[in-house]
Design a protein around this motif. Structure first.
Motif: not given
Ligand code: FAD
Length: 531
Positions: A396-416
């Motif tokens: 799945g994908v985890r979202f990190d409130d402490g690291e924003l992505d290029y749009r300013g959203f909680p960044n994604m880390t995919i585990e698979y």
């Protein structure tokens, strides 16, 4: 008189468009506002880029869809246009890698080819238009068969699906005969070798106008229709947050990307159809976080190869005259490489994968002119077996409130990760691909497994379930558990292990969700009138 209900749709791909269409056609007083983060590419909103004839114009439309890897944003990262970042997989035209390698990029080392598109029409402006329906265990077990058949018919109507595209191609028929000789005896009735259904409108000259979100929107974008007066599409407008209180959604906060101005748009119903990664990300950013959000990620893995068709075997089945006709037809539409599409669908128990066979005059890569099969007069087939991924909470994908992505959203880390179950089916599919290639001709590209994420068909991250037991995000009508008026759409809803292209299935689920939402909106309007 009370104001008409407003539905906000987030995302303008085929699924958001299906919601808008069904809702507006079901409810005569409803208004739909659709927000799309990307730009409009074509005069008719959401049309397929494949239909653009001029190569420079086509390329420009693709680049405009590539979010962080296009134009000014890409330059601001110091990545020159056209360059491939070291270690990065190149995304297919019109899409960009989520893990693009620059600042604010997602982390997807275990799912490196994961990609998205940001434009009016979404990935549906770039898709191949293959529209098979799910079969056997691919179907959602808690939707009754009779209703499912009706939903699929409606989805086929909305997408302009053709069951027998290119059926008159003599080479396509020859390919089917050779595959049937190899595999036919072991395939159940109704699931044998056949043409692959595709979405588009066949033209009198034998070519195809491919379908995009434009055909799904239909009357909503035809000037002067009653639906078009109640529909508004705002491109380059990013939905930043879903506003809600005590399980009731009240609207969305949006940012106009041209002006950078923000505002809140009130809504009676919000539909989020912003793809299998950015939809759960928006829910997460809005504080809507069911336990299964982002989990149970699946796709179908792809084992592909390219084969030069065998002249001797084809000559037995196709006359010289038929070949000449085929080549003349192809020459009329050189910009579109696909000339016939065949398949063997998923069936149980013996064929737990789906084969797609695209016939084209040239291979999809430059073949050394000295290669013994270069310039093959009979052409080539690109073949791929889709192999299912069995859903697991670990993927799945985890979202990190402490690291924003290029749009300013909680960044994604995919585990698979692939397990033995998938690896065994991949090995079996590779064996089948060798047999299929041997039956048709000679490999010019050996069978190989594409990197994780290559299918572009990401499922499961907002899966639907029969009960709210923590393993699903939405109910059987796509409404997010614990909310009254928040509906999610897209491939992310699909809870099963699938081998096929999922858009038709997701449009069918959207039709179901939209019909139910229309019913609920009209029931609450009636209740309001009484009170
Ligand atoms: P999308 O089409 O991805 O649209 C989502 C939209 O939401 C995007 O435009 C995005 O910009 C927008 N968005 C995201 N976040 C926000 C936000 N916060 N605010 C506003 N807007 C937002 N499928 C098949 O079934 N058959 C095929 O043959 C096939 N071939 C494909 C080939 C290619 C090259 C590609 C790229 C895809 C292919 N697909 C195919 C996949 C298919 O295109 C998708 O299944 C389909 O487009 C999903 O529709 P959707 O509306 O859920 O999402």
């Amino acid at each position: 008189m009370s104001t008409p209900p407003t539905v906000v749709v987030v995302g303008s791909g085929p699924i958001g468009s299906a919601y808008a269409r069904v809702l507006l056609e079901s409810s005569p007083d409803l208004r739909v506002v659709m927000f799309e983060a990307g730009p409009q590419l074509t005069e008719r909103p959401g049309a397929s880029v494949r239909n653009i004839v001029d190569p420079a114009e086509k390329e420009r439309a693709r680049e405009m869809s590539q979010g962080p890897q296009s134009g000014a944003y890409r330059e601001s990262l110091g990545i020159p246009a056209g360059a491939v970042v070291e270690g990065m997989f190149t995304a297919r035209g019109g899409t960009f890698l989520l893990d693009f390698g620059g600042e604010g990029s997602a982390h997807a080392a275990t799912f490196p080819a994961v990609a998205a598109a940001t434009n009016v029409g979404g990935q549906g402006a770039h898709w191949t238009c293959a529209t098979p329906a799910p079969a056997f265990s691919e179907k959602v077990p808690f939707i009754p068969d009779e209703e499912w058949d009706d939903l699929i018919s409606e989805a086929e109507r909305l997408l302009h699906v053709q069951g027998a595209a290119f059926a008159d191609s003599a080479i396509g028929a020859g390919i089917r005969t050779l595959l049937d000789r190899e595999f036919g005896a072991r395939l159940p009735a109704g699931y044998g070798v056949g043409t692959l259904p595709v979405a588009g409108d066949p033209q009198p000259d034998g070519t195809m106008v491919w379908a995009g979100a434009d055909v799904v929107l239909g009357p909503l974008i035809e000037p002067g229709t009653p639906e078009s007066e109640r529909f508004e599409l705002r491109d380059l407008t990013l939905v930043r947050r879903i506003e809600h209180e005590n399980g009731v959604v009240t609207g969305v906060a949006v940012e106009g990307l041209r002006t950078r101005e923000t505002s809140v748009i009130p809504a009676d119903l919000v539909v989020v159809a912003a793809d299998a990664f950015r939809s759960p990300q928006l829910l997460w950013a809005s504080g809507i976080r069911p336990a299964a959000l982002g989990r149970y990620l699946t796709e179908h893995h792809v084992v592909i190869s390219t084969v030069a068709l065998d002249g001797e075997r084809m000559r037995e089945l196709v006359s010289d005259e038929e070949l000449a006709d085929e080549l003349a037809r192809r020459a009329q539409n050189a910009a579109d490489p696909v000339a016939a599409v065949n398949r063997i669908p998923f069936s149980e128990p013996d064929h737990p994968f789906s084969l797609q066979v695209m016939y084209a005059e040239n291979p999809p890569f430059a073949l050394d002119p000295a290669h013994p099969h270069a310039g093959n007069r009979w052409g080539y087939v690109n073949m791929g077996y889709g192999v299912r991924k069995h859903p697991r909470v670990e993927d799945g994908v985890r979202f990190d409130d402490g690291e924003l992505d290029y749009r300013g959203f909680p960044n994604m880390t995919i585990e698979y990760a692939l397990t033995d179950v998938e690896n065994d089916e991949i090995a079996l599919a590779t064996e089948h691909l060798r047999r299929a290639g041997g039956a048709l001709g000679t490999f010019v590209a050996e069978p190989r497994l594409l990197p994780n994420g290559s299918s572009l068909h990401y499922m499961g991250t907002m899966r639907m379930g029969e009960t709210d037991d923590g393993t699903s995000v939405a109910d059987p009508y796509s409404r997010v558990w614990g909310t009254e008026n928040l509906v999610v759409g897209g491939n992310a809803l699909i809870p099963t292990a699938n081998t096929m292209n999922p858009t038709l299935m997701s449009v069918a689920l959207a039709v179901r969700g939209a019909r139910k939402a229309a019913e609920q909106l009209s029931a609450s309007r009636a209740a309001e009138r009484v009170s």
